[in-house]
Design a protein around this motif. Structure first.
Motif, short mmCIF file in Angstrom:
data_model
loop_
_atom_site.label_atom_id
_atom_site.label_comp_id
_atom_site.label_asym_id
_atom_site.label_seq_id
_atom_site.Cartn_x
_atom_site.Cartn_y
_atom_site.Cartn_z
N GLY A 177 39.53 40.73 45.93
CA GLY A 177 38.24 40.28 45.41
C GLY A 177 37.96 40.79 44.01
N ILE A 178 38.07 42.09 43.83
CA ILE A 178 37.80 42.67 42.51
C ILE A 178 38.84 42.20 41.50
N LEU A 179 40.09 42.16 41.91
CA LEU A 179 41.15 41.67 41.01
C LEU A 179 40.92 40.20 40.65
N GLY A 180 40.55 39.40 41.64
CA GLY A 180 40.27 37.98 41.39
C GLY A 180 39.07 37.79 40.48
N LEU A 181 38.00 38.53 40.74
CA LEU A 181 36.81 38.44 39.88
C LEU A 181 37.15 38.83 38.44
N THR A 182 37.96 39.86 38.29
CA THR A 182 38.35 40.30 36.95
C THR A 182 39.18 39.23 36.25
N LEU A 183 40.11 38.62 36.95
CA LEU A 183 40.94 37.57 36.38
C LEU A 183 40.07 36.38 35.94
N ILE A 184 39.15 35.96 36.79
CA ILE A 184 38.25 34.86 36.43
C ILE A 184 37.41 35.23 35.22
N PHE A 185 36.90 36.44 35.19
CA PHE A 185 36.07 36.88 34.07
C PHE A 185 36.88 36.89 32.77
N VAL A 186 38.11 37.38 32.81
CA VAL A 186 38.96 37.41 31.61
C VAL A 186 39.22 35.99 31.12
N ILE A 187 39.48 35.08 32.02
CA ILE A 187 39.72 33.68 31.63
C ILE A 187 38.47 33.09 30.98
N LEU A 188 37.31 33.33 31.58
CA LEU A 188 36.06 32.84 31.00
C LEU A 188 35.80 33.46 29.62
N GLN A 189 36.11 34.75 29.50
CA GLN A 189 35.96 35.42 28.20
C GLN A 189 36.90 34.79 27.16
N ALA A 190 38.12 34.52 27.56
CA ALA A 190 39.08 33.93 26.63
C ALA A 190 38.61 32.56 26.16
N LEU A 191 38.09 31.76 27.08
CA LEU A 191 37.56 30.44 26.71
C LEU A 191 36.38 30.58 25.74
N TYR A 192 35.49 31.50 26.03
CA TYR A 192 34.34 31.74 25.16
C TYR A 192 34.79 32.21 23.77
#
Length: 177
Positions: free
Chosen positions: A153-168
């Motif tokens: 869960g935490i690893l998945g949330l972090t991965l999603i957050f990093v992807i969203l940050q990269a897009l931003y």
């Protein structure tokens, strides 16, 4: 390969938990963290502050877990680490000329000051919310669910957050080029 090395104590915790329970997993994570720290010191003759800090937290909270035979202490570990990261990111905007995000990334990307501030504050908020989510799962669900959440869960949330940050950031990097 560095990823596997960095997450070795977490992976070992997960595997030992599945076969021997929370207390053996906690002991394994303590030993793995200390060995990891010793190996880094042996190879580089220096240790990153983050590794030293996370090792100290696992040793203290893990030892309390084993001494008092109470899994609550180890369940606090991800929250303590995440909330301290949140605090460091948040406080960094008042220390020096650059916040922590800008200090870490400005060698590779160029962004307007307002975007650096948003990026830094978003990481601070992410770490705070992740810590809060850990506590919620740890104390409202079974230990089995918490262990799975801690790894996946935490690893998945972090991965999603990093992807969203990269897009931003990609949007703003084009504008600032």
């Amino acid at each position: 390969m560095q990823f596997l090395f960095d997450f070795f104590p977490i992976f070992l915790f997960f595997i030992v938990y599945k076969f021997a329970g929370i207390f053996m997993a906690t002991a394994a994570a303590i030993v793995a963290s200390v060995l990891q720290l010793a190996f880094v010191w042996w190879r580089k003759r220096r240790v990153e502050k983050m590794l030293l800090f996370t090792t100290l937290i696992i040793v203290v909270l893990g030892s309390l877990t084993l001494i008092f035979h109470n899994e609550s202490f180890i369940k606090w570990k991800p929250t303590v680490i995440n909330w301290l990261f949140a605090l460091v990111f948040f406080a960094s905007q008042w220390v020096g000329k650059k916040n922590l995000s800008e200090r870490m990334l400005s060698q590779n990307i160029h962004l307007p000051a307002a975007i650096w501030k948003k990026l830094n504050n978003s990481w601070s908020a992410f770490f705070f919310l992740t810590g809060a989510a850990n506590l919620y799962v740890a104390f409202h669900y079974s230990t089995e669910i918490w262990v799975n959440f801690k790894l996946f869960g935490i690893l998945g949330l972090t991965l999603i957050f990093v992807i969203l940050q990269a897009l931003y950031l990609s949007k703003h990097m084009k504008e600032s080029s």
